[in-house]
Design an enzyme around this catalytic site. Structure first.
Site, mmCIF file in Angstrom:
data_model
loop_
_atom_site.group_PDB
_atom_site.id
_atom_site.type_symbol
_atom_site.label_atom_id
_atom_site.label_comp_id
_atom_site.label_asym_id
_atom_site.label_seq_id
_atom_site.Cartn_x
_atom_site.Cartn_y
_atom_site.Cartn_z
ATOM 1 N N HIS A 142 -9.643 -80.390 -81.018
ATOM 2 C CA HIS A 142 -10.018 -79.720 -79.876
ATOM 3 C C HIS A 142 -10.346 -80.609 -78.537
ATOM 4 C CE1 HIS A 142 -11.420 -76.395 -77.333
ATOM 5 N NE2 HIS A 142 -12.060 -77.392 -76.783
ATOM 6 N N GLU A 143 -11.077 -81.633 -78.891
ATOM 7 C CA GLU A 143 -11.240 -82.652 -77.919
ATOM 8 C C GLU A 143 -10.252 -83.407 -77.533
ATOM 9 O OE1 GLU A 143 -13.673 -82.052 -75.880
ATOM 10 O OE2 GLU A 143 -14.620 -80.624 -77.257
ATOM 11 N N HIS B 82 -7.855 -81.959 -75.217
ATOM 12 C CA HIS B 82 -8.173 -82.099 -73.786
ATOM 13 C C HIS B 82 -8.011 -83.668 -73.389
ATOM 14 C CE1 HIS B 82 -10.537 -78.755 -72.605
ATOM 15 N NE2 HIS B 82 -11.344 -78.925 -73.662
ATOM 16 N N HIS C 12 -4.215 -83.798 -72.252
ATOM 17 C CA HIS C 12 -4.152 -83.288 -70.995
ATOM 18 C C HIS C 12 -4.272 -84.220 -69.838
ATOM 19 C CE1 HIS C 12 -4.708 -79.533 -68.596
ATOM 20 N NE2 HIS C 12 -3.477 -80.023 -68.029
#
Length: 675
Positions: free
Chosen positions: A464-465, A468, A471
């Site tokens: 999940h991290e 990010h 991105h």
């Protein structure tokens, strides 16, 4: 002597000179950089030349660089290695930063220049990204009160300053409660715990002056304890401490802070002409209105609650079969859910964890990024902010793309949870600036000489991290204000939650889920059981999340409650919260919402983004390949590289051709919409 926080950077890739930083440098660097930033803003506002895009909008983009750089370093140290000295500096810096922010957005001369550009935008011949930046700047100034009369601006300044003080105090109180509480365990209390939990409680004790085994309030430690300890009394004690963070009375109690925060947010919304804080907050999000958020949450709540109630009946039967009196309590749920998972899916987390080594899961995240986007990761030998941290250079076809830093282990003084931040964001205005991206997690530290092992939930957090981080790494825009994760709150979780899907791709686990001792790959039958259990206990997980999101929405949609804790109880009663499930984040430790305003009236955004991530991954399913190159290129072009250069719904439609419904989300969670 030159302050290392302000000196030109000479470390590789322009990284901060972490080894040279001392606490004594923070305050003078802050004051110097803040004064420089103020002077830059004053110069833009007082420019005698007529406003144009370069001397006003781009000048704003260029301003405050020294302040941003030094604060990036300071807040990193303060969040991952907090000390009383750094906490005092946070309390000193926070109101000054709020005052500076207010001085910028409420500067009448500066806003007049921006407004003149906005009103005359049709004649400016701006490129699309420039037009978007002007739109965002003007909108942000108006929403921050730039068009208010002087009396309203003055009150707004005071509210902003006080909210900054309250957010800092909330976060520091929570950190103190998490840092200071431990539950010592005797050797007999370890009976029934799997080896990895025993190793973790011993390691936690060793970190605290060589104490014996202890349970701490680190999620990666307390959750496995609640899953595996057969001692109902110890589980209750641990769970109550976990839920009592921020509500223990005394100097670290957050309840009064919450009440004042909500009152000030409501007053601020009224000053700005909004019906409620939630109405104002959601105006620029994808959701647009509080009712749209409520409709989504309740559409998922109904089947999720039905599933949770059915699961609770099964778990309570297991509880009473063990000779314990009903009812099922919140500290019982994880223990009996783990037993049920073992019985129904033959999936023992103690047997699973050796296949989920931290280093191998990092390799898996990197490999997926390589196969999807062509990224390569090479370890860097550089000094970082803490010995636990490690860094990699990220390249693509030989081109430098980013520096990625990972800081993975829980430790005293480190803020709980997991997050991604950029010490430096991608932009092109000041040259080809590539980002420095940091993932912070709180995984249980292994015993000396042992490999770090993750739970399945930990592995999902890592992916999940890293979503990010992608991105940020793949951002390809001109202006920092539109770079990377500078997007609507209910869009920012799309890349992170989407990336979690690749952890469940069988070929990824077949390659990287290898046993810590033997090196053997995860057996095929275990892999099948793991993926088959992906929807297990989803009623519980969905209910604990939506309960928190609905409480957050209720707090900010109507008049501020005089007693937020009572109001929380009323909301939970109204929605029929199952008694054996607690909110994922009870109000006194709801840091997403009260340690700053980022997720206030916005905690729902994880589920809003999940509607998109479930649909987005379906694009790869439809292509017949989880690593389909064409779909990956479209994802990068329209989502990951685009930042905030367009409205999020336009970006999503450009990628997928349409906006999604909730069907893929319900299917992914195994919930029956007819329930």
């Amino acid at each position: 002597m030159i302050n290392s926080l302000l000196a030109p950077r000479t470390a590789p890739f322009d990284l901060p000179d972490f080894a040279a930083v001392t606490d004594a440098e923070f305050a003078p660097a802050f004051e110097t950089a803040l004064a420089e930033a103020r002077a830059e803003i004053d110069a833009i506002a007082a420019n005698p030349e007529p406003p144009d895009f370069v001397n006003t909008i781009e000048a704003l983009e260029r301003s405050g660089r020294a302040l941003s750089d030094m604060l990036g370093v300071f807040f990193l140290f303060a969040s991952v290695d907090s000390t009383p000295e750094r906490e005092a500096l946070q309390r000193a810096f926070s109101p000054k930063l709020a005052e500076f922010s207010s001085d910028v957005v409420l500067n009448a001369a500066l806003f007049a220049r921006i407004d003149a550009l906005w009103q005359g935008r049709a004649a400016l011949d701006l490129a699309p990204e420039q037009a978007r930046l002007l739109e965002v700047k003007h909108r942000d100034f108006v929403r921050a009160g730039a068009a208010l009369a002087e009396e309203g601006r003055a009150r707004l300044r005071a509210i902003n300053t006080r909210l900054a003080e309250l957010g800092t105090a909330f976060a520091q109180n929570l950190l103190a409660d998490e840092r200071d509480w431990t539950m010592s365990l005797a050797e007999a209390d370890l009976d029934g715990l799997p080896g990895f939990v025993i190793d973790a409680v011993r390691a936690a004790g060793a970190e605290r002056d060589g104490a014996g085994p202890v349970v701490t309030l680190s999620r990666s430690l307390i959750v496995p304890f609640l899953q595996f300890s057969p001692r109902r009394d110890l589980r209750e004690r641990a769970w109550r401490a976990w839920m009592a963070r921020g509500a223990r009375g005394g100097a670290t109690d957050n309840r009064a802070i919450v009440a004042e925060t909500l009152a000030l947010r409501a007053e601020r919304a009224a000053l700005l002409g909004f019906d409620s804080f939630a109405a104002g907050k959601l105006e620029t999000e994808m959701a647009k209105t509080p009712q749209a958020v409520r409709d989504l949450l309740m559409a998922v709540w109904t089947p999720a609650r039905a599933q949770a109630e059915a699961d609770a009946a099964l778990l309570e039967a297991m509880l009473t079969a063990d000779g314990h009196p009903a009812p099922l309590e919140p500290w019982d749920w994880r223990y009996y859910a783990e037993k049920r998972r073992m019985a129904e899916h033959d999936l023992d987390e103690a047997a699973l964890k050796p296949f989920l080594q931290l280093d191998r899961m990092i390799e898996a995240a990197f490999d997926c990024a390589h196969r999807l986007f062509g990224l390569d990761f090479v370890p860097l030998d550089v000094t970082l902010h803490h010995p636990d941290a490690r860094a990699w250079e990220v390249t693509r076809a030989g081109r430098h793309m980013a520096v990625f830093i990972g800081d993975y282990f829980a430790r005293p003084g480190k803020r709980s949870g997991a997050w991604c931040t950029a010490l430096r964001a991608q932009q092109k205005l000041a040259g080809e600036i590539r980002p420095h991206v940091l993932n912070v997690c709180n995984f249980a530290r292994p015993a000396e000489g042992r490999p770090a092992l993750l739970s399945w939930d930990d592995a999902r957090t890592l992916f999940h991290e890293f979503g990010h981080a992608l991105h940020q790494m793949l951002s390809d825009v001109t202006y920092e204000s539109l770079s990377g994760t500078s997007v609507a709150r209910d869009f920012v979780e799309l890349p992170s939650q989407l990336y979690e899907h690749w952890l469940e791709v069988p070929q990824v686990l077949e390659r990287f889920a290898t046993h810590a001792e033997t090196g053997a790959p995860m057996p095929a039958d275990m892999l099948a059981r793991l993926l088959g259990a992906a929807k297990f206990d989803m009623g519980f997980q969905t209910v604990e999340f939506i309960a928190s999101a609905l409480v957050d929405l209720d707090f900010h949609e109507g008049p501020p409650p005089a007693d937020p804790i009572q109001r929380e109880a009323e909301v939970l009663q109204a929605i029929g919260m199952p008694r054996a499930i607690g909110m994922r984040h009870a109000t006194p430790h709801f840091a997403h919402v009260f340690s700053g305003g980022g997720y206030a009236a916005g905690y729902y955004s994880y589920m809003w983004s999940e509607v998109m991530d479930a649909d987005a991954f379906s694009a790869f399913d439809e292509a017949g390949d989880p690593f389909d190159p064409e779909t990956a290129r479209a994802l990068e072009a329209h989502i990951l590289s685009a930042g905030g250069t367009a409205e999020p719904d336009a970006l999503y439609v450009a990628f997928r051709g349409r906006l999604p419904g909730i069907e893929a989300l319900l299917k992914g969670r195994g919930l029956d919409v007819a329930a």
